[in-house]
Design an enzyme around this catalytic site. Structure first.
Site, PDB file in Angstrom:
ATOM      1  N   LYS A  60       8.394   0.775   3.799  1.00 58.79           N
ATOM      2  CA  LYS A  60       8.130   1.227   5.196  1.00 58.79           C
ATOM      3  C   LYS A  60       7.875  -0.245   6.070  1.00 58.79           C
ATOM      4  O   LYS A  60       8.733  -0.312   6.963  1.00 58.79           O
ATOM      5  CB  LYS A  60       6.978   1.774   5.560  1.00 58.79           C
ATOM      6  CG  LYS A  60       6.936   2.640   6.628  1.00 58.79           C
ATOM      7  CD  LYS A  60       5.849   3.694   6.896  1.00 58.79           C
ATOM      8  CE  LYS A  60       4.350   2.986   6.433  1.00 58.79           C
ATOM      9  NZ  LYS A  60       3.292   3.578   7.408  1.00 58.79           N
TER      10      LYS A  60
ATOM     11  N   ARG B  11      -1.825   9.890  13.360  1.00 59.57           N
ATOM     12  CA  ARG B  11      -2.004  10.386  11.891  1.00 59.57           C
ATOM     13  C   ARG B  11      -2.506  11.728  11.784  1.00 59.57           C
ATOM     14  O   ARG B  11      -2.399  12.397  10.647  1.00 59.57           O
ATOM     15  CB  ARG B  11      -3.198   9.443  11.275  1.00 59.57           C
ATOM     16  CG  ARG B  11      -2.857   8.200  11.038  1.00 59.57           C
ATOM     17  CD  ARG B  11      -4.095   7.659   9.944  1.00 59.57           C
ATOM     18  NE  ARG B  11      -4.155   6.122  10.146  1.00 59.57           N
ATOM     19  CZ  ARG B  11      -3.167   5.438   9.367  1.00 59.57           C
ATOM     20  NH1 ARG B  11      -2.134   6.159   8.635  1.00 59.57           N
ATOM     21  NH2 ARG B  11      -3.123   4.130   9.279  1.00 59.57           N
TER      22      ARG B  11
ATOM     23  N   ARG C 152       4.570  -2.556 -12.776  1.00 63.30           N
ATOM     24  CA  ARG C 152       4.741  -4.098 -12.255  1.00 63.30           C
ATOM     25  C   ARG C 152       3.543  -5.063 -13.080  1.00 63.30           C
ATOM     26  O   ARG C 152       2.349  -4.676 -13.153  1.00 63.30           O
ATOM     27  CB  ARG C 152       4.634  -4.095 -10.845  1.00 63.30           C
ATOM     28  CG  ARG C 152       5.479  -3.099 -10.003  1.00 63.30           C
ATOM     29  CD  ARG C 152       5.437  -3.512  -8.514  1.00 63.30           C
ATOM     30  NE  ARG C 152       4.163  -3.251  -7.967  1.00 63.30           N
ATOM     31  CZ  ARG C 152       4.306  -2.870  -6.421  1.00 63.30           C
ATOM     32  NH1 ARG C 152       5.280  -2.750  -5.897  1.00 63.30           N
ATOM     33  NH2 ARG C 152       3.096  -2.505  -6.027  1.00 63.30           N
TER      34      ARG C 152
ATOM     35  N   ARG D 276      -2.109  -5.689 -10.823  1.00 60.38           N
ATOM     36  CA  ARG D 276      -2.852  -5.465  -9.595  1.00 60.38           C
ATOM     37  C   ARG D 276      -3.768  -4.362 -10.076  1.00 60.38           C
ATOM     38  O   ARG D 276      -3.164  -3.320 -10.607  1.00 60.38           O
ATOM     39  CB  ARG D 276      -2.116  -5.466  -8.626  1.00 60.38           C
ATOM     40  CG  ARG D 276      -1.528  -6.775  -8.053  1.00 60.38           C
ATOM     41  CD  ARG D 276      -0.822  -6.457  -6.733  1.00 60.38           C
ATOM     42  NE  ARG D 276      -1.553  -5.625  -5.858  1.00 60.38           N
ATOM     43  CZ  ARG D 276      -0.925  -5.154  -4.947  1.00 60.38           C
ATOM     44  NH1 ARG D 276       0.195  -5.438  -4.353  1.00 60.38           N
ATOM     45  NH2 ARG D 276      -1.844  -4.319  -4.199  1.00 60.38           N
TER      46      ARG D 276
ATOM     47  N   ARG E 274      -3.393   7.876  -4.507  1.00 57.55           N
ATOM     48  CA  ARG E 274      -3.014   7.337  -3.317  1.00 57.55           C
ATOM     49  C   ARG E 274      -1.791   8.124  -2.719  1.00 57.55           C
ATOM     50  O   ARG E 274      -1.535   8.383  -1.413  1.00 57.55           O
ATOM     51  CB  ARG E 274      -2.231   5.770  -3.401  1.00 57.55           C
ATOM     52  CG  ARG E 274      -2.728   4.986  -2.160  1.00 57.55           C
ATOM     53  CD  ARG E 274      -2.675   3.496  -2.647  1.00 57.55           C
ATOM     54  NE  ARG E 274      -1.522   2.952  -3.182  1.00 57.55           N
ATOM     55  CZ  ARG E 274      -1.486   2.064  -4.314  1.00 57.55           C
ATOM     56  NH1 ARG E 274      -2.452   1.500  -4.628  1.00 57.55           N
ATOM     57  NH2 ARG E 274      -0.072   1.652  -4.737  1.00 57.55           N
TER      58      ARG E 274
END
Ligand SMILES: [Zn+2]
Length: 227
Positions: free
Chosen positions: A22, A97, A136, A170, A181
């Site tokens: 985004k 939202r 990743r 991470r 998420r």
């Protein structure tokens, strides 16, 4: 219309889960079309720093440890939209939202003879997204990026670039974290998607493809709404 040619500045909303690109897309739209990205967090900070009337209210509420009301956010947005740099159009980030906020935003835009021209949903395949993000890792020494599925070093565990052998991941990129998420994103966004589907502003873009392809589709939408 009353016969006058009034071209209201386009207003876009970008909807997309973390990892859908985004931010990258918004920056590209800023560069290509001169649109201004308005992120709620930045708007609040700026209004507080400038000490505008709405900014003072926001500050008082935040200092009391409370959430800034929709009314205050709308007031800040009203001030911001009136600034000259917004005349070419804006991309809203982080607001609305909820459908209540979406309705309040529609009312604000109507005051200005504007409307949401496009609510673009960057659509992702959740499972592919989990693979993409959770795979990743980077070389701790030089920062070179690798991926379990898409880009392994020639020798497992050894950086192609610098020979380093310490790789880091991470914590945020853990598969479970990414999955939850995404779930939270869908739960939060579904009503908005429904709302803009009804108003006719909704556009869906497959966000799993190449960044340039996504940008091209997004650009076509912006061209369509800017006439
Ligand atoms: Zn390295």
């Amino acid at each position: 219309m009353d016969g006058q040619t009034v071209t209201a500045a386009p207003v876009l909303i970008l909807l997309g889960p973390p990892g859908a690109g985004k931010g990258t897309q918004a920056r590209m739209l800023e560069e290509e079309f001169g649109l201004v990205q308005l992120s709620t967090g930045d708007l609040l900070r700026a209004a507080v720093a400038q000490g505008t009337e709405a900014g003072k209210k926001a500050r008082a509420v935040m200092e009391a440890g409370e959430l800034v009301s929709d009314e205050i956010v709308i007031a800040i947005l009203r001030d911001r939209l009136a600034e000259p740099d917004c005349a070419r159009g804006v991309i809203l980030d982080g607001f609305p939202r909820t459908t209540v906020q979406a309705q309040a935003l529609d009312a604000l835009l109507a005051e200005r003879d504007q409307r949401i021209d496009a609510a673009v949903s960057l659509e992702v395949d959740d499972a592919a997204m989990v693979t993409r993000i959770s795979g990743r890792y980077t070389c701790a020494a030089c920062g070179e990026g690798y991926h379990d599925a898409f880009k392994q070093p020639a020798t497992a565990g050894t950086c192609d670039k610098c020979g380093g052998t310490e790789m880091t991941r991470r914590a945020d990129d853990k598969a479970e974290t990414v999955a939850s998420r995404l779930e939270a994103y869908h739960a939060q966004t579904a009503p908005l998607i429904g709302y803009y589907d009804k108003t006719g502003a909704l556009a869906r873009i497959d966000a799993m493809g190449a960044i340039d392809d996504i940008a091209a589709e997004l650009g076509a939408i912006v061209k369509r709404v800017t006439g």
